[in-house]
Design a protein around this motif. Structure first.
Motif, PDB file in Angstrom:
ATOM      1  N   ALA A  12       0.845  -1.188   0.000  1.00 59.66           N
ATOM      2  CA  ALA A  12       0.000   0.000   0.000  1.00 59.66           C
ATOM      3  C   ALA A  12       0.884   1.242   0.000  1.00 59.66           C
ATOM      4  O   ALA A  12       2.079   1.177   0.349  1.00 59.66           O
ATOM      5  N   ARG A  13       0.302   2.350  -0.373  1.00 61.98           N
ATOM      6  CA  ARG A  13       1.012   3.627  -0.345  1.00 61.98           C
ATOM      7  C   ARG A  13       1.580   3.872   1.060  1.00 61.98           C
ATOM      8  O   ARG A  13       0.950   3.579   2.068  1.00 61.98           O
ATOM      9  N   GLY A  14       2.779   4.440   1.089  1.00 60.87           N
ATOM     10  CA  GLY A  14       3.412   4.785   2.348  1.00 60.87           C
ATOM     11  C   GLY A  14       4.283   3.691   2.925  1.00 60.87           C
ATOM     12  O   GLY A  14       5.015   3.942   3.892  1.00 60.87           O
ATOM     13  N   GLN A  15       4.241   2.485   2.354  1.00 59.97           N
ATOM     14  CA  GLN A  15       5.061   1.410   2.879  1.00 59.97           C
ATOM     15  C   GLN A  15       6.468   1.446   2.287  1.00 59.97           C
ATOM     16  O   GLN A  15       6.728   2.120   1.280  1.00 59.97           O
ATOM     17  N   GLN A  16       7.352   0.711   2.930  1.00 58.02           N
ATOM     18  CA  GLN A  16       8.739   0.571   2.487  1.00 58.02           C
ATOM     19  C   GLN A  16       9.095  -0.909   2.477  1.00 58.02           C
ATOM     20  O   GLN A  16       8.868  -1.608   3.455  1.00 58.02           O
ATOM     21  N   VAL A  17       9.638  -1.367   1.353  1.00 64.40           N
ATOM     22  CA  VAL A  17       9.973  -2.781   1.198  1.00 64.40           C
ATOM     23  C   VAL A  17      11.423  -2.895   0.733  1.00 64.40           C
ATOM     24  O   VAL A  17      11.840  -2.169  -0.188  1.00 64.40           O
ATOM     25  N   THR A  18      12.190  -3.773   1.374  1.00 61.29           N
ATOM     26  CA  THR A  18      13.577  -4.004   0.964  1.00 61.29           C
ATOM     27  C   THR A  18      13.708  -5.405   0.374  1.00 61.29           C
ATOM     28  O   THR A  18      13.271  -6.392   0.980  1.00 61.29           O
ATOM     29  N   ILE A  19      14.299  -5.462  -0.815  1.00 62.19           N
ATOM     30  CA  ILE A  19      14.526  -6.710  -1.543  1.00 62.19           C
ATOM     31  C   ILE A  19      16.024  -6.988  -1.491  1.00 62.19           C
ATOM     32  O   ILE A  19      16.824  -6.189  -2.007  1.00 62.19           O
ATOM     33  N   ALA A  20      16.411  -8.089  -0.871  1.00 62.38           N
ATOM     34  CA  ALA A  20      17.827  -8.409  -0.719  1.00 62.38           C
ATOM     35  C   ALA A  20      18.094  -9.824  -1.233  1.00 62.38           C
ATOM     36  O   ALA A  20      17.794 -10.807  -0.545  1.00 62.38           O
ATOM     37  N   PHE A  21      18.620  -9.908  -2.452  1.00 66.56           N
ATOM     38  CA  PHE A  21      19.108 -11.179  -2.977  1.00 66.56           C
ATOM     39  C   PHE A  21      20.539 -11.372  -2.489  1.00 66.56           C
ATOM     40  O   PHE A  21      21.372 -10.468  -2.641  1.00 66.56           O
ATOM     41  N   GLY A  22      20.833 -12.542  -1.911  1.00 65.01           N
ATOM     42  CA  GLY A  22      22.175 -12.799  -1.415  1.00 65.01           C
ATOM     43  C   GLY A  22      23.227 -12.590  -2.491  1.00 65.01           C
ATOM     44  O   GLY A  22      23.096 -13.099  -3.599  1.00 65.01           O
ATOM     45  N   GLY A  23      24.273 -11.815  -2.157  1.00 63.89           N
ATOM     46  CA  GLY A  23      25.354 -11.572  -3.105  1.00 63.89           C
ATOM     47  C   GLY A  23      25.123 -10.404  -4.033  1.00 63.89           C
ATOM     48  O   GLY A  23      26.002 -10.080  -4.843  1.00 63.89           O
ATOM     49  N   LEU A  24      23.954  -9.750  -3.950  1.00 63.77           N
ATOM     50  CA  LEU A  24      23.653  -8.577  -4.768  1.00 63.77           C
ATOM     51  C   LEU A  24      23.285  -7.415  -3.855  1.00 63.77           C
ATOM     52  O   LEU A  24      22.753  -7.628  -2.753  1.00 63.77           O
ATOM     53  N   PRO A  25      23.515  -6.172  -4.290  1.00 73.11           N
ATOM     54  CA  PRO A  25      23.151  -5.038  -3.447  1.00 73.11           C
ATOM     55  C   PRO A  25      21.641  -5.005  -3.213  1.00 73.11           C
ATOM     56  O   PRO A  25      20.854  -5.198  -4.147  1.00 73.11           O
ATOM     57  N   PRO A  26      21.189  -4.782  -1.963  1.00 74.00           N
ATOM     58  CA  PRO A  26      19.763  -4.709  -1.696  1.00 74.00           C
ATOM     59  C   PRO A  26      19.129  -3.471  -2.330  1.00 74.00           C
ATOM     60  O   PRO A  26      19.803  -2.465  -2.591  1.00 74.00           O
ATOM     61  N   LEU A  27      17.828  -3.564  -2.578  1.00 73.94           N
ATOM     62  CA  LEU A  27      17.079  -2.447  -3.136  1.00 73.94           C
ATOM     63  C   LEU A  27      15.904  -2.163  -2.201  1.00 73.94           C
ATOM     64  O   LEU A  27      15.081  -3.050  -1.929  1.00 73.94           O
ATOM     65  N   THR A  28      15.811  -0.933  -1.711  1.00 76.81           N
ATOM     66  CA  THR A  28      14.705  -0.513  -0.869  1.00 76.81           C
ATOM     67  C   THR A  28      13.742   0.319  -1.692  1.00 76.81           C
ATOM     68  O   THR A  28      14.145   1.283  -2.352  1.00 76.81           O
ATOM     69  N   VAL A  29      12.480  -0.079  -1.684  1.00 76.48           N
ATOM     70  CA  VAL A  29      11.431   0.562  -2.488  1.00 76.48           C
ATOM     71  C   VAL A  29      10.552   1.393  -1.576  1.00 76.48           C
ATOM     72  O   VAL A  29       9.986   0.879  -0.602  1.00 76.48           O
ATOM     73  N   LEU A  30      10.460   2.693  -1.869  1.00 71.98           N
ATOM     74  CA  LEU A  30       9.589   3.613  -1.132  1.00 71.98           C
ATOM     75  C   LEU A  30       8.306   3.790  -1.915  1.00 71.98           C
ATOM     76  O   LEU A  30       8.317   4.229  -3.064  1.00 71.98           O
ATOM     77  N   LEU A  31       7.174   3.420  -1.301  1.00 71.96           N
ATOM     78  CA  LEU A  31       5.887   3.476  -1.972  1.00 71.96           C
ATOM     79  C   LEU A  31       5.059   4.682  -1.511  1.00 71.96           C
ATOM     80  O   LEU A  31       4.007   4.932  -2.022  1.00 71.96           O
TER      81      LEU A  31
END
Length: 255
Positions: free
Chosen positions: A236-255
């Motif tokens: 939903a709007r306003g949430q924050q999700v971090t995607i972390a694949f092992g061995g790759l730089p994590p990506l944090t998504v601001l919604l």
């Protein structure tokens, strides 16, 4: 000029007005996958999603098996490239309520029809110059359960694509590939080896043969997102999700 199919017109209107179509009102439309691919092209051409007369540069591809793939072109205005560890979607249109953690791949050079005809997964991987952590948002223009061909005509329920910084596509142990998906304030979700085809490169031969089937070459820089590792996370709007694949730089998504 080929007249716009009525279903293509309806899908264009659904995109423009954020409306939903009734699958029951389009029973037996489109009539098979090839008809759905024509509709995809008509919708994207009409909405100006790629330069006129050119092959779309951004794609999604997936399916239950490498010989049962389906593909959809993505509107370039709906693709956001992060230049660091944070992807900020807050000022952009809401792309859909389901988030999928994926791996995107990018071609380093052009691919001709003759090249595509000979590719296997290993030789296709050698054509890449980039790999990126990606987030695809799912959004349907259908109100309710649509047929597989209706979903295909609707771009495989695509709502938007975010990309982390590009990395060199070195070989990886995809069967052991770990993913940690964290929505702020909640316990992390852990996944291992959960790509639906075993590894993201499995889509490449089928996709490249699809793109070259009418005699065109695929240009360098073409990218594809390759399927969800986590199913679909409702967001939903306003949430924050971090995607972390092992061995790759994590990506944090601001919604």
């Amino acid at each position: 000029m080929t007249p716009l199919h009525p279903l293509a017109e309806a899908l264009v209107a659904a995109h423009r007005h954020h409306a939903l179509l009734s699958p029951a009102e389009w029973t037996a439309q489109p009539a098979g996958p090839e008809a759905a691919y024509v509709l995809q092209q008509q919708v994207g051409d009409t909405l100006g999603w790629w330069p006129a007369g050119s092959l779309p540069r951004c794609w999604k591809s997936g399916g239950p098996r490498p010989n049962a793939l389906r593909h959809a072109p993505l509107g370039e205005t709906g693709v956001l490239q992060a230049d660091g560890p944070t992807l900020d979607w807050r000022a952009r249109p809401w792309p859909g309520a389901a988030l999928e953690a994926e791996i995107a791949l990018r071609l380093g050079g052009p691919v001709t029809p003759a090249m595509a005809a000979e590719l296997d997964e290993a030789s296709a991987w050698d054509l890449l110059d980039g790999l990126a952590v990606a987030v695809e948002f799912a959004a349907s223009r259908w109100a309710g359960a649509a047929s597989a061909d209706q979903q295909l005509a609707d771009g495989l329920s695509h709502g938007g694509l975010g990309l982390g910084p590009w990395q060199h596509p070195t070989p990886r142990d995809w069967a052991g590939q770990a993913l940690t998906l964290t929505r702020a304030g909640e316990p992390a979700q852990l996944f291992t080896g959960t790509h639906p085809l075993g590894h993201p490169g499995a889509v490449l031969p089928g996709l490249l043969r699809h793109l070259t089937r009418h005699g065109a070459s695929v240009p360098a820089g073409t990218l594809v997102t390759t399927g969800s590792w986590n199913g679909a996370l409702q967001v939903a709007r306003g949430q924050q999700v971090t995607i972390a694949f092992g061995g790759l730089p994590p990506l944090t998504v601001l919604l």
